[in-house]
Design an enzyme around this catalytic site. Structure first.
Site, PDB file in Angstrom:
ATOM      1  N   HIS A  89       0.810  -1.219   0.000  1.00 14.74           N
ATOM      2  CA  HIS A  89       0.000   0.000   0.000  1.00 14.74           C
ATOM      3  C   HIS A  89       0.843   1.270   0.000  1.00 14.74           C
ATOM      4  O   HIS A  89       0.318   2.380   0.063  1.00 14.74           O
ATOM      5  CB  HIS A  89      -0.907  -0.033   1.243  1.00 14.74           C
TER       6      HIS A  89
ATOM      7  N   LYS B  16       3.278   4.480  -1.133  1.00 13.96           N
ATOM      8  CA  LYS B  16       3.369   5.408  -2.267  1.00 13.96           C
ATOM      9  C   LYS B  16       4.658   6.207  -2.101  1.00 13.96           C
ATOM     10  O   LYS B  16       4.700   7.203  -1.372  1.00 13.96           O
ATOM     11  CB  LYS B  16       2.180   6.374  -2.318  1.00 13.96           C
TER      12      LYS B  16
ATOM     13  N   ASP C 146      16.796  10.436  -8.690  1.00  9.03           N
ATOM     14  CA  ASP C 146      18.236  10.749  -8.659  1.00  9.03           C
ATOM     15  C   ASP C 146      18.814  10.740  -7.249  1.00  9.03           C
ATOM     16  O   ASP C 146      19.822  11.396  -6.964  1.00  9.03           O
ATOM     17  CB  ASP C 146      18.518  12.091  -9.335  1.00  9.03           C
TER      18      ASP C 146
ATOM     19  N   HIS D  63      -9.169  11.211   1.670  1.00  7.55           N
ATOM     20  CA  HIS D  63      -8.264  10.084   1.483  1.00  7.55           C
ATOM     21  C   HIS D  63      -6.942  10.298   2.216  1.00  7.55           C
ATOM     22  O   HIS D  63      -6.042   9.473   2.138  1.00  7.55           O
ATOM     23  CB  HIS D  63      -8.002   9.869  -0.014  1.00  7.55           C
TER      24      HIS D  63
ATOM     25  N   LYS E   5      -3.884  10.848   5.056  1.00  8.26           N
ATOM     26  CA  LYS E   5      -3.361  10.122   6.210  1.00  8.26           C
ATOM     27  C   LYS E   5      -2.287  11.005   6.848  1.00  8.26           C
ATOM     28  O   LYS E   5      -1.085  10.752   6.705  1.00  8.26           O
ATOM     29  CB  LYS E   5      -2.740   8.779   5.788  1.00  8.26           C
TER      30      LYS E   5
ATOM     31  N   ASP F 128       1.022  18.931  19.029  1.00  8.44           N
ATOM     32  CA  ASP F 128       1.648  20.143  19.560  1.00  8.44           C
ATOM     33  C   ASP F 128       2.184  21.003  18.416  1.00  8.44           C
ATOM     34  O   ASP F 128       1.520  21.129  17.395  1.00  8.44           O
ATOM     35  CB  ASP F 128       2.705  19.784  20.593  1.00  8.44           C
TER      36      ASP F 128
END
Length: 439
Positions: free
Chosen positions: A122, A124, A129, A307, A309, A314
């Site tokens: 899952h 991404k 370079d 969608h 996450k 603080d």
């Protein structure tokens, strides 16, 4: 009262000298990542859960072809469940141009249905370079840009420069290689060391942010991401804002949120109000009473499906990545987040989420006492304690060994097209820790 001992995650070594730039939605993310890939001089490493053959997928396809045809080494890993319908021509053009294209657990269809739902890749991640990285929750599909319509997703990623990029790169490279390939890569790196030294060492200083690259797998690092969240919640003194698409965490996570709110921390939770899957909202709403009664403020984002996450605690701690706060991400999937310690980034993310809560969310109010009150409390109590044992139950679910299938050019010998047997965790280094994750 003395607090019980709370052991920090293994990957808890802060790496200084990084710079993070928040990229909100596909409109900010796609132009940056496509330009970086298209202009790559030596190397592109890309992992993604979803890659579709739509207008976004075609733009990524063009950027990858441009890099490969210019001589850059391009490695791509997609998930077989998340990217099940890529045309042969789409993949074939990349492979013929020299792209090393791999599929994590392609699986098999039975009566047209995919059965490889559990333990997905899952993550991404993109590294270009060896010096510029991207990590977050945005997939390569048209539903991440606003012109897709009401179902377009609200999401986040970051562009990263600094020493932490070297960890991201090495992790992504090692995650797709079989032991023989890894040995060949090591020999090649030694031979090409003078020419490719810039890929082995990210810039020593790119900014003022400390960072940890943290992953979740089903082998060594089974709960590192969740534990970083819980450590931050326990340390919170002023504010917590969590924006997460799929929210149904375990008992200990909920307990830390409630404890933070009860000791006076302003704890806010942003969840889906217009979910892409109705069951997501139903599951999360079953926890509302339990959280609201402890003082947690809950907001539902209503403009379109959320969608993201991301979270902040603080005025320094933040995280961005691929991990939801649900059973799949916390107990089954392969995930990757960055933990960031930087006041400027935290303030910027807080401003973005603050605007979201003010202009695009509705706040959930506690349900007034009534004859259903006892029923709601009983339901919350049962759910709360059922979740306490979910990590144990997850261990009973099927633990097949996913394979990474290498897609070879059409003229390659038949025996060269092989599935590389892999566990659903990264390879272990001699000290027992996964690659690219600080001990």
């Amino acid at each position: 009262m003395r607090r019980p001992h709370f052991r920090a995650p293994r990957s808890s070594r802060w790496v200084p000298g990084n710079h993070f730039e928040l990229l909100e939605n596909g409109e900010e993310f796609f132009p940056r990542v496509f330009e970086a890939i298209a202009n790559a001089q030596r190397e592109v490493v890309l992992e993604t859960f979803i890659l579709f053959d739509d207008k976004i997928g075609q733009q990524l396809h063009a950027a990858l072809l441009s890099a490969a045809r210019r001589g850059a080494q391009v490695d791509v890993l997609v998930d077989g469940f998340g990217s099940p319908t890529l045309p042969e021509e789409f993949i074939g053009q990349l492979v013929e141009a020299g792209v090393r294209f791999r599929i994590f657990d392609p699986g098999h269809r039975v009566l047209g249905q995919q059965l490889n739902l559990l333990r997905r890749m899952h993550r991404k991640i993109v590294v270009v370079d060896g010096t510029l990285g991207f990590i977050g929750g945005i997939n390569y599909s048209a539903d991440h840009v606003a012109d897709f319509g009401p179902e377009a997703k609200q999401d986040y990623s970051v562009a990263v420069r600094g020493p932490i990029v070297a960890q991201m790169r090495q992790f992504a490279l090692d995650a797709v290689l079989s032991p023989p390939e890894r040995r060949r890569q090591q020999r090649m790196r030694r031979r090409q060391a003078p020419q490719r030294a810039d890929l082995q060492n990210a810039p020593q200083h790119a900014g003022n942010a400390d960072a940890i690259f943290v992953t979740r797998d089903n082998d060594v690092h089974t709960n590192d991401i969740e534990r970083h969240y819980r450590v931050a919640l326990r340390a919170a003194r002023e504010r917590v804002v969590i924006a997460n698409a799929y929210f149904f965490p375990g008992y200990r996570f909920i307990r830390e949120m409630r404890r933070a709110a009860r000791r006076g921390v302003d704890v806010r939770l942003i969840l889906q109000g217009q979910p892409d899957m109705p069951i997501v909202k139903t599951a999360a709403s079953m926890l509302y009473d339990h959280l609201l009664r402890a003082g947690v403020r809950i907001y539902e984002y209503c403009d379109r499906p959320l969608h993201g996450k991301v979270a902040l605690v603080d005025d320094e701690w933040s995280t961005v990545g691929s991990s939801n706060l649900d059973p799949l991400s916390l107990s089954l999937n392969l995930e990757a987040n960055v933990i960031i310690r930087d006041r400027a980034f935290n303030a910027h993310l807080h401003g973005r989420l603050g605007r979201l809560m003010k202009h695009s969310c509705r706040q959930i109010e506690a349900t007034p006492p009534g004859w259903l009150d006892g029923l709601r409390l009983a339901r919350s109590y049962v759910l709360f304690h059922l979740m306490r044992w979910f990590p144990t139950w997850a261990g009973w679910l099927p633990r097949h060994k996913p394979a990474i299938t290498v897609v070879n050019p059409p003229d390659a010998p038949k025996d060269a097209t092989a599935a590389t047997s892999r566990s659903d965790g990264p390879p272990r280094s001699p000290d027992g820790h996964g690659p690219g994750v600080a001990a």
